[in-house]
Design a protein around this motif. Structure first.
Motif, PDB file in Angstrom:
ATOM      1  N   VAL A 131       0.854  -1.183   0.000  1.00 31.01           N
ATOM      2  CA  VAL A 131       0.000   0.000   0.000  1.00 31.01           C
ATOM      3  C   VAL A 131       0.892   1.236   0.000  1.00 31.01           C
ATOM      4  N   LEU A 168     -12.161   5.976  -1.177  1.00 28.78           N
ATOM      5  CA  LEU A 168     -10.717   6.184  -1.231  1.00 28.78           C
ATOM      6  C   LEU A 168     -10.386   7.284  -2.227  1.00 28.78           C
ATOM      7  N   SER A 169      -9.226   7.884  -2.062  1.00 27.77           N
ATOM      8  CA  SER A 169      -8.795   8.942  -2.979  1.00 27.77           C
ATOM      9  C   SER A 169      -8.317   8.383  -4.316  1.00 27.77           C
ATOM     10  N   ARG A 170      -8.210   7.075  -4.432  1.00 34.96           N
ATOM     11  CA  ARG A 170      -7.939   6.403  -5.705  1.00 34.96           C
ATOM     12  C   ARG A 170      -8.966   5.305  -5.884  1.00 34.96           C
ATOM     13  N   LEU A 192      -5.581   0.175  -7.477  1.00 34.77           N
ATOM     14  CA  LEU A 192      -4.542  -0.323  -6.576  1.00 34.77           C
ATOM     15  C   LEU A 192      -4.054  -1.672  -7.098  1.00 34.77           C
ATOM     16  N   GLY A 250     -14.279   4.989  -5.070  1.00 36.02           N
ATOM     17  CA  GLY A 250     -13.167   5.879  -5.356  1.00 36.02           C
ATOM     18  C   GLY A 250     -13.627   7.322  -5.408  1.00 36.02           C
ATOM     19  N   LEU A 295      -2.691   8.236   0.053  1.00 37.20           N
ATOM     20  CA  LEU A 295      -3.971   7.563  -0.073  1.00 37.20           C
ATOM     21  C   LEU A 295      -4.813   7.955   1.138  1.00 37.20           C
ATOM     22  N   THR A 296      -5.978   8.514   0.875  1.00 36.73           N
ATOM     23  CA  THR A 296      -6.846   8.981   1.961  1.00 36.73           C
ATOM     24  C   THR A 296      -8.225   8.347   1.819  1.00 36.73           C
ATOM     25  N   GLY A 344       1.349   5.515  -0.427  1.00 36.66           N
ATOM     26  CA  GLY A 344       0.698   6.812  -0.322  1.00 36.66           C
ATOM     27  C   GLY A 344       1.048   7.701  -1.496  1.00 36.66           C
TER      28      GLY A 344
END
Length: 209
Positions: A116, A136-138, A143, A172, A120-121, A118
């Protein structure tokens, strides 16, 4: 004539000796045999003495990668004392930060790694998401398979979509609906395989709708 017969007997004896050696399973070769490096083994176990928390907090289990599988690692984290949706999101971000953080020296020695990366929020569910969804910010499917497996199983262990389940609802930053992902035994044993897209849970209905 006697010398000729003697030399023939010597040659015949040599051929018989060579045949006996071949019959014993010995095969000469001029090509070097490379058996490759010896298989490496990792412990996947952190000594108890190295797991002492550095501060008072809540102990959680996050999923790291070790020996091509997902393995839990205990971490001591500070979480909000109050309750509520916002605190749930902050707790999820704390777990995510733990996954992004490089394993400790003791964890590295035991063979632990994390996929994992970053930044990543995580943010709260949107109006038309299912209850308990996290964004998630992506995009989750952007991922790597290993990273998504870590996130899904860590969230399912600590912040499941519903109590007693091993499922989380993730979306996302885009408009695509959030999907349910289940942490299964297969995901833990083969985290590098592509996660199966989960179902789209029904959105949370507001009172009176």
């Amino acid at each position: 004539m006697r010398n000729l017969r003697h030399r023939a007997a010597v040659v015949l004896a040599g051929l018989l000796a060579l045949g006996a050696t071949s019959g014993c399973g010995i095969r000469p070769t001029s090509v070097p045999v490379d058996a490759g490096p010896a298989p490496s083994r990792v412990a996947c176990t952190v000594p108890q003495s190295a797991m002492t928390p550095q501060f008072e907090g809540v102990t959680v289990e996050v999923y790291l990668v070790c020996g091509a599988q997902l393995v839990t690692a205990e971490r001591s984290v500070r979480i909000p004392e109050s309750k509520g949706a916002a605190d749930r999101v902050r707790f999820a971000q704390t777990l995510l930060d733990q996954l992004i953080t490089e394993p400790s020296a003791a964890e590295k020695d035991a063979g632990y790694t994390t996929e994992v990366k970053g930044p990543l929020t995580v943010t709260a569910a949107r109006a038309h998401d299912a209850a308990g969804a996290l964004r998630l910010s992506r995009e989750p499917d952007d991922l790597s398979a290993l990273a998504l497996s870590q996130v899904v199983c860590t969230f399912a262990e600590n912040t499941p979509a519903a109590p007693g389940t091993q499922q989380v609802v993730l979306g996302g930053p885009g408009e695509d609906p959030a999907r349910g992902y289940t942490c299964t035994a297969e995901m833990k044993s083969r985290p590098d395989s592509t996660a199966t897209l989960g179902e789209i849970p029904a959105p949370l209905r507001s009172p009176g709708s």
